[in-house]
Design a protein around this motif. Structure first.
Motif, PDB file in Angstrom:
ATOM      1  N   GLY A   1      59.038  34.861  28.156  1.00  0.00           N
ATOM      2  CA  GLY A   1      59.730  34.292  27.004  1.00  0.00           C
ATOM      3  C   GLY A   1      59.553  32.798  26.859  1.00  0.00           C
ATOM      4  N   ARG A   2      58.409  32.299  27.304  1.00  0.00           N
ATOM      5  CA  ARG A   2      58.126  30.863  27.271  1.00  0.00           C
ATOM      6  C   ARG A   2      56.921  30.617  26.381  1.00  0.00           C
ATOM      7  N   ASP A   3      56.999  29.620  25.512  1.00  0.00           N
ATOM      8  CA  ASP A   3      55.910  29.308  24.593  1.00  0.00           C
ATOM      9  C   ASP A   3      55.062  28.183  25.185  1.00  0.00           C
ATOM     10  N   THR A   4      53.881  28.545  25.658  1.00  0.00           N
ATOM     11  CA  THR A   4      52.996  27.569  26.297  1.00  0.00           C
ATOM     12  C   THR A   4      52.686  26.407  25.368  1.00  0.00           C
ATOM     13  N   MET A   5      52.491  26.698  24.093  1.00  0.00           N
ATOM     14  CA  MET A   5      52.126  25.646  23.143  1.00  0.00           C
ATOM     15  C   MET A   5      53.247  24.632  22.956  1.00  0.00           C
ATOM     16  N   ILE A   6      54.467  25.126  22.785  1.00  0.00           N
ATOM     17  CA  ILE A   6      55.595  24.207  22.616  1.00  0.00           C
ATOM     18  C   ILE A   6      55.769  23.346  23.867  1.00  0.00           C
ATOM     19  N   GLU A   7      55.640  23.959  25.027  1.00  0.00           N
ATOM     20  CA  GLU A   7      55.810  23.207  26.278  1.00  0.00           C
ATOM     21  C   GLU A   7      54.722  22.142  26.428  1.00  0.00           C
ATOM     22  N   GLU A   8      53.480  22.485  26.082  1.00  0.00           N
ATOM     23  CA  GLU A   8      52.397  21.510  26.180  1.00  0.00           C
ATOM     24  C   GLU A   8      52.551  20.408  25.127  1.00  0.00           C
ATOM     25  N   ALA A   9      53.071  20.754  23.957  1.00  0.00           N
ATOM     26  CA  ALA A   9      53.314  19.746  22.924  1.00  0.00           C
ATOM     27  C   ALA A   9      54.376  18.753  23.379  1.00  0.00           C
ATOM     28  N   LYS A  10      55.440  19.254  23.976  1.00  0.00           N
ATOM     29  CA  LYS A  10      56.481  18.375  24.511  1.00  0.00           C
ATOM     30  C   LYS A  10      55.902  17.445  25.576  1.00  0.00           C
ATOM     31  N   LYS A  11      55.071  17.996  26.439  1.00  0.00           N
ATOM     32  CA  LYS A  11      54.459  17.201  27.499  1.00  0.00           C
ATOM     33  C   LYS A  11      53.583  16.096  26.917  1.00  0.00           C
ATOM     34  N   LEU A  12      52.852  16.404  25.843  1.00  0.00           N
ATOM     35  CA  LEU A  12      52.000  15.397  25.223  1.00  0.00           C
ATOM     36  C   LEU A  12      52.830  14.249  24.663  1.00  0.00           C
ATOM     37  N   ILE A  13      53.977  14.550  24.080  1.00  0.00           N
ATOM     38  CA  ILE A  13      54.863  13.499  23.563  1.00  0.00           C
ATOM     39  C   ILE A  13      55.424  12.659  24.701  1.00  0.00           C
ATOM     40  N   PHE A  14      55.856  13.317  25.779  1.00  0.00           N
ATOM     41  CA  PHE A  14      56.357  12.578  26.940  1.00  0.00           C
ATOM     42  C   PHE A  14      55.263  11.691  27.543  1.00  0.00           C
ATOM     43  N   ASP A  15      54.042  12.209  27.616  1.00  0.00           N
ATOM     44  CA  ASP A  15      52.928  11.423  28.163  1.00  0.00           C
ATOM     45  C   ASP A  15      52.685  10.176  27.335  1.00  0.00           C
ATOM     46  N   TYR A  16      52.860  10.290  26.024  1.00  0.00           N
ATOM     47  CA  TYR A  16      52.685   9.138  25.141  1.00  0.00           C
ATOM     48  C   TYR A  16      53.679   8.041  25.502  1.00  0.00           C
ATOM     49  N   TYR A  17      54.935   8.420  25.701  1.00  0.00           N
ATOM     50  CA  TYR A  17      55.956   7.421  26.041  1.00  0.00           C
ATOM     51  C   TYR A  17      55.748   6.856  27.435  1.00  0.00           C
TER      52      TYR A  17
END
Length: 344
Positions: free
Chosen positions: A321-337
């Motif tokens: 029940g985990r969305d790999t895409m959403i999790e990777e998108a969140k990680k990309l935003i965190f990496d930016y900061y």
């Protein structure tokens, strides 16, 4: 995230147009000749189809002509003509009658689904908001999540401004358009306009100038203007899959050109031709791509747009029940900061 350019068009996806045809008889052979000729003279992607998958439209004629001669009913003729236009592999091309509508669906069937509304509910929760069909919420880790299921309904600048203001406390937005099959180009443009602060040259449109497959006008420039409402310039990750088509494909073309936006997921479905309508002698309606739209570099996106970051939902995440895409998108935003704060 690299800066490119944007696409702008003021015509709705449901552009209504028709063409006048030569006289054909209302017989199986006459309707076949009418349909083949309409496509031969007015369809706009023959050069691209020939290059992409080796389409030979004259060979299609020779393949289906003897079959039409053997048809014994209108229903069978409808199936044969539907199979003929499916040779174009274009989801914008369809034939409609009392027997239904014939589409080409394989443009997305050979790709992973990469979306589950059941898994999505784990992220939306129970307190999400809806504005003109757009669902959105703030995830627990201060990331905004916005799901745009369709561009079939229009959005006002006020609707979109309120949504962005409600997400102003978040670090960035995961903008999910997976399985968005299109709708009105004006709706796609309206949403994109809230993510740029300046007018941008975004692409080109062409028109048929004659009956030849290569008879197209010189590309005419298209522009996007910034919204007069709220503008979002923090990080945005647009999630895509093969179900992203037509107006949604244009939206991806627009969004990928912005410096603070990344496209993540799978290749889109494509569909970059403005459609027109015509009618066969027996009254059946045919719809087809007639006006190519190109990006700012002059490239076609008829067969889809590749993401900046390729991500599929893994089997393990799907089962959990985990969305790999959403999790990777969140990680990309965190990496930016992390990058701008010097933590890397």
């Amino acid at each position: 995230m690299t800066r490119k350019l944007l696409l702008y068009i003021i015509l709705p996806f449901t552009l209504i147009g028709c063409i006048e045809e030569d006289e054909f008889t209302n017989t199986p052979r006459g309707n076949f000749e009418a349909l083949w000729s309409i496509m031969d003279e007015h369809y706009c992607f023959f050069p691209e189809a020939e290059e992409e998958f080796g389409l030979d439209w004259n060979a299609v004629y020779e393949k289906y002509r003897p079959i039409v001669n053997e048809t014994e009913s209108e229903a069978l003729l409808f199936d044969v003509l539907g199979d003929m236009i499916a040779e174009l592999r274009d989801g914008h091309v369809n034939l409609s009658s009392i027997y239904g509508t014939k589409f080409y669906w394989d443009w997305k069937l050979d790709y992973p689904k990469n979306f589950s509304d059941s898994i999505q509910r784990n992220y939306l929760g129970h307190d999400f908001r809806i504005t003109n069909g757009i669902k959105y919420t703030a995830l627990p880790d201060s990331i905004g999540y916005v799901y745009v299921e369709s561009f079939a309904s229009g959005f006002s600048a006020d609707n979109l401004s309120v949504m962005l203001m409600n997400l102003k406390h978040t670090k960035g937005i995961v903008l999910d358009i997976r399985d968005n099959g299109g709708g009105m180009l004006t709706a796609a443009e309206r949403l994109a306009s809230h993510f740029t602060k300046e007018k941008i040259h975004c692409g080109y449109i062409q028109h048929k100038t004659g009956k030849g497959h290569y008879d197209l006008s010189q590309p005419e420039r298209l522009y996007l203007e910034a919204s007069k409402g709220a503008i979002w310039l923090r990080p945005v990750v647009v999630l895509t899959n093969r179900g992203v088509y037509s107006a949604a494909n244009y939206f991806v073309m627009m969004m990928r050109e912005l410096p603070h936006v990344a496209i993540m997921g799978d290749r889109t479905g494509g569909g970059s031709g403005m459609p027109l309508n015509s009618t066969l002698p027996n009254g059946w309606s045919v719809r087809f791509s007639a006006c190519p739209i190109l990006d700012a570099q002059g490239n076609h996106t008829e067969f889809g747009i590749e993401p900046d970051v390729k991500v599929d939902i893994t089997s393990e995440d799907w089962n959990n029940g985990r969305d790999t895409m959403i999790e990777e998108a969140k990680k990309l935003i965190f990496d930016y900061y992390d990058k701008i704060s010097g933590k890397e």
